[in-house]
Design an enzyme around this catalytic site. Sequence first.
Site, PDB file in Angstrom:
ATOM      1  N   GLY A  62     -85.739  83.422 -10.651  1.00 23.78           N
ATOM      2  CA  GLY A  62     -85.459  82.427 -11.689  1.00 23.78           C
ATOM      3  C   GLY A  62     -86.690  82.036 -12.501  1.00 23.78           C
ATOM      4  O   GLY A  62     -87.763  81.792 -11.949  1.00 23.78           O
ATOM      5  N   GLU A 168     -75.506  77.284  -6.731  1.00 26.51           N
ATOM      6  CA  GLU A 168     -76.491  77.022  -5.666  1.00 26.51           C
ATOM      7  C   GLU A 168     -77.081  75.610  -5.702  1.00 26.51           C
ATOM      8  O   GLU A 168     -78.074  75.323  -5.048  1.00 26.51           O
ATOM      9  CB  GLU A 168     -77.632  78.041  -5.750  1.00 26.51           C
ATOM     10  CG  GLU A 168     -77.557  79.231  -4.820  1.00 26.51           C
ATOM     11  CD  GLU A 168     -76.318  80.114  -4.908  1.00 26.51           C
ATOM     12  OE1 GLU A 168     -75.607  80.128  -5.950  1.00 26.51           O
ATOM     13  OE2 GLU A 168     -76.015  80.774  -3.910  1.00 26.51           O
ATOM     14  N   TYR A 170     -78.473  74.024  -8.311  1.00 23.28           N
ATOM     15  CA  TYR A 170     -79.552  73.779  -9.275  1.00 23.28           C
ATOM     16  C   TYR A 170     -79.027  72.909 -10.433  1.00 23.28           C
ATOM     17  O   TYR A 170     -77.866  72.509 -10.436  1.00 23.28           O
ATOM     18  CB  TYR A 170     -80.125  75.115  -9.770  1.00 23.28           C
ATOM     19  CG  TYR A 170     -80.907  75.858  -8.698  1.00 23.28           C
ATOM     20  CD1 TYR A 170     -82.097  75.335  -8.196  1.00 23.28           C
ATOM     21  CD2 TYR A 170     -80.458  77.066  -8.168  1.00 23.28           C
ATOM     22  CE1 TYR A 170     -82.821  75.999  -7.204  1.00 23.28           C
ATOM     23  CE2 TYR A 170     -81.179  77.738  -7.183  1.00 23.28           C
ATOM     24  CZ  TYR A 170     -82.358  77.198  -6.706  1.00 23.28           C
ATOM     25  OH  TYR A 170     -83.062  77.854  -5.718  1.00 23.28           O
ATOM     26  N   ARG A 218     -73.891  82.538 -13.674  1.00 22.91           N
ATOM     27  CA  ARG A 218     -73.570  82.480 -12.235  1.00 22.91           C
ATOM     28  C   ARG A 218     -72.856  81.173 -11.965  1.00 22.91           C
ATOM     29  O   ARG A 218     -73.437  80.088 -12.053  1.00 22.91           O
ATOM     30  CB  ARG A 218     -74.843  82.606 -11.392  1.00 22.91           C
ATOM     31  CG  ARG A 218     -74.513  82.746  -9.930  1.00 22.91           C
ATOM     32  CD  ARG A 218     -75.518  83.570  -9.177  1.00 22.91           C
ATOM     33  NE  ARG A 218     -75.023  83.774  -7.818  1.00 22.91           N
ATOM     34  CZ  ARG A 218     -75.790  84.022  -6.783  1.00 22.91           C
ATOM     35  NH1 ARG A 218     -77.085  84.126  -6.931  1.00 22.91           N
ATOM     36  NH2 ARG A 218     -75.275  84.198  -5.587  1.00 22.91           N
ATOM     37  N   HIS A 256     -77.832  74.749  -1.981  1.00 26.32           N
ATOM     38  CA  HIS A 256     -78.866  74.923  -0.951  1.00 26.32           C
ATOM     39  C   HIS A 256     -78.797  73.819   0.106  1.00 26.32           C
ATOM     40  O   HIS A 256     -79.184  74.023   1.247  1.00 26.32           O
ATOM     41  CB  HIS A 256     -80.257  74.957  -1.577  1.00 26.32           C
ATOM     42  CG  HIS A 256     -80.569  76.273  -2.230  1.00 26.32           C
ATOM     43  ND1 HIS A 256     -80.368  77.478  -1.603  1.00 26.32           N
ATOM     44  CD2 HIS A 256     -81.060  76.569  -3.459  1.00 26.32           C
ATOM     45  CE1 HIS A 256     -80.720  78.459  -2.414  1.00 26.32           C
ATOM     46  NE2 HIS A 256     -81.127  77.935  -3.547  1.00 26.32           N
ATOM     47  N   GLN A 343     -85.713  86.230   7.624  1.00 27.98           N
ATOM     48  CA  GLN A 343     -87.019  85.928   8.203  1.00 27.98           C
ATOM     49  C   GLN A 343     -88.220  86.237   7.302  1.00 27.98           C
ATOM     50  O   GLN A 343     -89.193  85.500   7.335  1.00 27.98           O
ATOM     51  CB  GLN A 343     -87.187  86.658   9.541  1.00 27.98           C
ATOM     52  CG  GLN A 343     -86.538  85.893  10.681  1.00 27.98           C
ATOM     53  CD  GLN A 343     -86.617  86.651  11.985  1.00 27.98           C
ATOM     54  OE1 GLN A 343     -85.617  87.142  12.482  1.00 27.98           O
ATOM     55  NE2 GLN A 343     -87.789  86.757  12.548  1.00 27.98           N
ATOM     56  N   TRP A 576     -81.426  75.613  11.146  1.00 33.84           N
ATOM     57  CA  TRP A 576     -80.485  74.487  11.158  1.00 33.84           C
ATOM     58  C   TRP A 576     -79.093  74.946  11.593  1.00 33.84           C
ATOM     59  O   TRP A 576     -78.385  74.219  12.306  1.00 33.84           O
ATOM     60  CB  TRP A 576     -80.431  73.817   9.781  1.00 33.84           C
ATOM     61  CG  TRP A 576     -79.897  74.706   8.704  1.00 33.84           C
ATOM     62  CD1 TRP A 576     -80.599  75.551   7.909  1.00 33.84           C
ATOM     63  CD2 TRP A 576     -78.515  74.877   8.334  1.00 33.84           C
ATOM     64  NE1 TRP A 576     -79.771  76.232   7.060  1.00 33.84           N
ATOM     65  CE2 TRP A 576     -78.486  75.832   7.294  1.00 33.84           C
ATOM     66  CE3 TRP A 576     -77.323  74.310   8.765  1.00 33.84           C
ATOM     67  CZ2 TRP A 576     -77.296  76.237   6.696  1.00 33.84           C
ATOM     68  CZ3 TRP A 576     -76.140  74.710   8.170  1.00 33.84           C
ATOM     69  CH2 TRP A 576     -76.133  75.661   7.149  1.00 33.84           C
TER      70      TRP A 576
HETATM   71  P1  NAP Z   1     -90.798  81.697  22.815  1.00 33.70           P
HETATM   72  O1  NAP Z   1     -90.321  81.315  21.486  1.00 33.70           O
HETATM   73  O2  NAP Z   1     -92.235  81.780  23.081  1.00 33.70           O
HETATM   74  O3  NAP Z   1     -90.132  80.675  23.835  1.00 33.70           O
HETATM   75  C1  NAP Z   1     -90.329  80.719  25.210  1.00 33.70           C
HETATM   76  C2  NAP Z   1     -89.996  79.341  25.780  1.00 33.70           C
HETATM   77  O4  NAP Z   1     -90.219  79.383  27.157  1.00 33.70           O
HETATM   78  C3  NAP Z   1     -90.884  78.295  25.197  1.00 33.70           C
HETATM   79  O5  NAP Z   1     -90.024  77.450  24.435  1.00 33.70           O
HETATM   80  C4  NAP Z   1     -91.534  77.607  26.381  1.00 33.70           C
HETATM   81  O6  NAP Z   1     -91.193  76.230  26.259  1.00 33.70           O
HETATM   82  C5  NAP Z   1     -90.889  78.226  27.606  1.00 33.70           C
HETATM   83  N1  NAP Z   1     -91.878  78.665  28.597  1.00 33.70           N
HETATM   84  C6  NAP Z   1     -92.998  79.373  28.390  1.00 33.70           C
HETATM   85  N2  NAP Z   1     -93.626  79.620  29.544  1.00 33.70           N
HETATM   86  C7  NAP Z   1     -92.883  79.051  30.524  1.00 33.70           C
HETATM   87  C8  NAP Z   1     -93.006  78.965  31.929  1.00 33.70           C
HETATM   88  N3  NAP Z   1     -94.030  79.502  32.576  1.00 33.70           N
HETATM   89  N4  NAP Z   1     -92.046  78.314  32.596  1.00 33.70           N
HETATM   90  C9  NAP Z   1     -90.997  77.761  31.964  1.00 33.70           C
HETATM   91  N5  NAP Z   1     -90.828  77.812  30.636  1.00 33.70           N
HETATM   92  C10 NAP Z   1     -91.763  78.453  29.923  1.00 33.70           C
HETATM   93  O7  NAP Z   1     -90.217  83.087  23.230  1.00 33.70           O
HETATM   94  P2  NAP Z   1     -88.742  83.673  23.160  1.00 33.70           P
HETATM   95  O8  NAP Z   1     -87.692  82.651  23.115  1.00 33.70           O
HETATM   96  O9  NAP Z   1     -88.739  84.620  24.288  1.00 33.70           O
HETATM   97  O10 NAP Z   1     -88.719  84.435  21.791  1.00 33.70           O
HETATM   98  C11 NAP Z   1     -89.596  85.528  21.549  1.00 33.70           C
HETATM   99  C12 NAP Z   1     -89.798  85.692  20.048  1.00 33.70           C
HETATM  100  O11 NAP Z   1     -88.631  86.094  19.412  1.00 33.70           O
HETATM  101  C13 NAP Z   1     -90.272  84.432  19.380  1.00 33.70           C
HETATM  102  O12 NAP Z   1     -91.286  84.727  18.468  1.00 33.70           O
HETATM  103  C14 NAP Z   1     -89.068  83.962  18.651  1.00 33.70           C
HETATM  104  O13 NAP Z   1     -89.413  83.273  17.454  1.00 33.70           O
HETATM  105  C15 NAP Z   1     -88.341  85.249  18.332  1.00 33.70           C
HETATM  106  N6  NAP Z   1     -86.892  85.003  18.257  1.00 33.70           N
HETATM  107  C16 NAP Z   1     -86.422  84.283  17.215  1.00 33.70           C
HETATM  108  C17 NAP Z   1     -85.074  84.027  17.146  1.00 33.70           C
HETATM  109  C18 NAP Z   1     -84.493  83.242  16.004  1.00 33.70           C
HETATM  110  O14 NAP Z   1     -85.199  82.896  15.072  1.00 33.70           O
HETATM  111  N7  NAP Z   1     -83.233  82.942  16.011  1.00 33.70           N
HETATM  112  C19 NAP Z   1     -84.218  84.468  18.123  1.00 33.70           C
HETATM  113  C20 NAP Z   1     -84.738  85.188  19.183  1.00 33.70           C
HETATM  114  C21 NAP Z   1     -86.085  85.443  19.248  1.00 33.70           C
HETATM  115  P3  NAP Z   1     -91.777  75.106  27.177  1.00 33.70           P
HETATM  116  O15 NAP Z   1     -93.152  75.556  27.549  1.00 33.70           O
HETATM  117  O16 NAP Z   1     -91.752  73.874  26.362  1.00 33.70           O
HETATM  118  O17 NAP Z   1     -90.831  75.019  28.290  1.00 33.70           O
HETATM  119 FE1  SF4 Z   2     -84.336  89.381   4.225  1.00 32.18          FE
HETATM  120 FE2  SF4 Z   2     -83.906  90.073   6.776  1.00 32.18          FE
HETATM  121 FE3  SF4 Z   2     -82.440  91.164   4.828  1.00 32.18          FE
HETATM  122 FE4  SF4 Z   2     -84.958  91.819   5.038  1.00 32.18          FE
HETATM  123  S1  SF4 Z   2     -83.368  92.214   6.561  1.00 32.18           S
HETATM  124  S2  SF4 Z   2     -83.911  91.286   3.156  1.00 32.18           S
HETATM  125  S3  SF4 Z   2     -85.881  89.898   5.737  1.00 32.18           S
HETATM  126  S4  SF4 Z   2     -82.473  89.027   5.382  1.00 32.18           S
END
Ligand code: NAP
Ligand code: SF4
Length: 674
Positions: A62, A168, A170, A218, A256, A343, A576
């Site tokens: 835009g 959207e 706007y 749009r 949005h 992402q 969210w």
């Molecule tokens: P993460 O985001 O690092 O989360 C792991 C969680 O485990 C933390 O919240 C932590 O919270 C807890 N933890 C860590 N060590 C621990 C321990 N020793 N004992 C108990 N709890 C512990 O890792 P993940 O969930 O495995 O995800 C991996 C990656 O994939 C991340 O970068 C994430 O962003 C990405 N991912 C993103 C999405 C999404 O955006 N929808 C979905 C799946 C994966 P506390 O320490 O507070 O308990």
């Molecule tokens: Fe965006 Fe994910 Fe599609 Fe790539 S795969 S355009 S990062 S939504």
Amino acid sequence: MTGTSYPHLLAPLTIGSLTLRNRVVMGSMHTGLEDRVHDLPALAAYYAERARGGVGLIVTGGYAPTKRGWLKPFASEMTTRLQAMRHRDVTAAVHGEGGAIALQVLHAGRYGYHPLSVSASNRKSPITPFRPHALSSRAVDQTATAFAKSVGLARKAGYDAVEIMGSEGYLINQFLAARTNDRTDAWGGSAEKRMRFPVEIVRRARELVGDDFPIVYRISLLDLVEDGQIWEEVVELAHRLEDAGVSVLNTGIGWHEARVPTIITQVPRGAWRSYTARLKAEVSVPVCASNRINTPELAESVLASGEADLVSMARPLLADPEFVAKAEAGRADEINTCIACNQACLDHVFENRKASCLVNPRACRETTLVLSPTRHRSTVAVVGAGPAGLAAATAAAERGFAVTLFEQSDELGGQFRLAMRVPGKEDFAETLRYYRRRLEVLGVDVRLGTRARGSDLAAYYEVVLATGVVPRVPDFPGVDHPSVVSYADVLSGRVVAGKRVAVIGAGGIGVDVSHFLAHDPREDFDDWMAHWGVGDPAVHRGGLTERKPRTAVREVTLLQRKTTPIGIGLGKTSGWAHRAVLKQSGVVQVTGVTYDRVDDAGLHVTVDGEPRLLEVDTVVVCAGQESVRDLVEALPHAHVIGGADVAAELDAKRAIEQGTRVVAGLADRVPAGR
Ligand code: NAP
Ligand code: SF4
């Protein structure tokens, strides 16, 4: 068109002075390359690559018609002749590849992230910190003229068409809905007066550019906000826009600020096509469908069934610039499908960073992340076929290296295989299909079920270690109790959790696993719409009605040690919705937890100094991961990427980007003996 699987998609269409070579529109998406003059060459290269890939019409991000319409301070605008002349390189680059390009004129209104923002009223949006100034009657009139002037400048810049952004949420949308327009002058007070602003814009623009220059508008089909438009008003607006001289009606869904997801992975593919069909039945100009259409098959079916005349895909063209060319050549199985994760595209833009794509890190970096061909076919070994290893192996083969990919399991995909089991993330399977096919086409020597040892790798010129991660096992008494399992056990289907489940760790995977556990697999499309409260816009304003409660199939308690709200680290534009699903599914969320022990009675924890027993059948550990680095010491010169490099906060975006970048930097060396 005969001899193709996509005869409707690939059919040309003439709009005024412009003949499009097919029905694929690359929808508008801000990339962050629009705002600075020094980024215009990169923007030109980004569009040129898509034009070369065969898309019918590209719509730019835009451009504001006034400074007050900026998306953010000093954001892109089209207000002067000098700016228009600078765009000539962009339009020429697209024309040089046989493509066509439209400039989108967008006034952010109260979504402007700056103190100069204006709107129909001074009602603040829930997603920006700035309260807008209400435009005076005279300023509204001047803004409509400014829109028309931007359209005229776009034509001077060599654009083939314009798109006026009326959806959207706007500025134009803000004029159309009583939610944001409480005016009592000629620009508000009744639906008819609220419509005057967009109609005047189109009328003045048409007067300025003559009959033939295509003007796309749009239109917001469903506002998905309270006090949004009712269907009758949408149709009336469409008729008035036709009379004012609009050439095409593109369609938009949801403001949005709407709390209904409209484009992320969990939105069923083609969710909004029936609304486009309803509009098409009312008007005579071509209508364009958009949102959650990401394959040529789906796009073809929308066109073949007469629901639309064009299909807009923004993110799918970011993910694969050759989307159309591959469909045309009967190579649709080679398309790198957008998985609607947001992402690297929208999350980046909303975080004020340049956009790219999770599955295609070269997107918007066409001039800097280059996979240059090699002259010597030296050998590369890649160990590990998760996202990092797959990206590295395919990028290396694309450059011309002789690549061997070792994977100890019998399947490609690593952690991605688990992600695609999460409800609403089924599209992630497309990425694996893409890589599988790409490995085949590029002739990579794939050795599944093969654990590479240091000695196997000694003969290769370059070794890339993408050995990935293993789930972290926390350290508390009873962690070896039979009721304790890892997220990998649950998502892979090796273990079926009981009816009452505690989830340890509330990162992205803990949130996903909680959704997986609570989700009722019988949920269908109608249920999805009902859970989010999407109703008939002819009956319910903005298409919003009461939400139907979800039935969770398990009682899930999600725990973390931190005291911060659960899920705050999730993606800006999708987090969210994930948090809302947990709430709707009755997932109990507990923070500030200490894990004491697990025994036959369940999980013992302490919260706020009070011991508590969670009587659960299964404890699922989602406590992050640890790197697998057993080959690293033996191979000090190897390139270590993905989770093997850093396990913390690993996601597929970093993995794929790192795999691609490492390979882009490999030297082109002469193999020994030549
Ligand atoms: P993460 O985001 O690092 O989360 C792991 C969680 O485990 C933390 O919240 C932590 O919270 C807890 N933890 C860590 N060590 C621990 C321990 N020793 N004992 C108990 N709890 C512990 O890792 P993940 O969930 O495995 O995800 C991996 C990656 O994939 C991340 O970068 C994430 O962003 C990405 N991912 C993103 C999405 C999404 O955006 N929808 C979905 C799946 C994966 P506390 O320490 O507070 O308990
Ligand atoms: Fe965006 Fe994910 Fe599609 Fe790539 S795969 S355009 S990062 S939504």
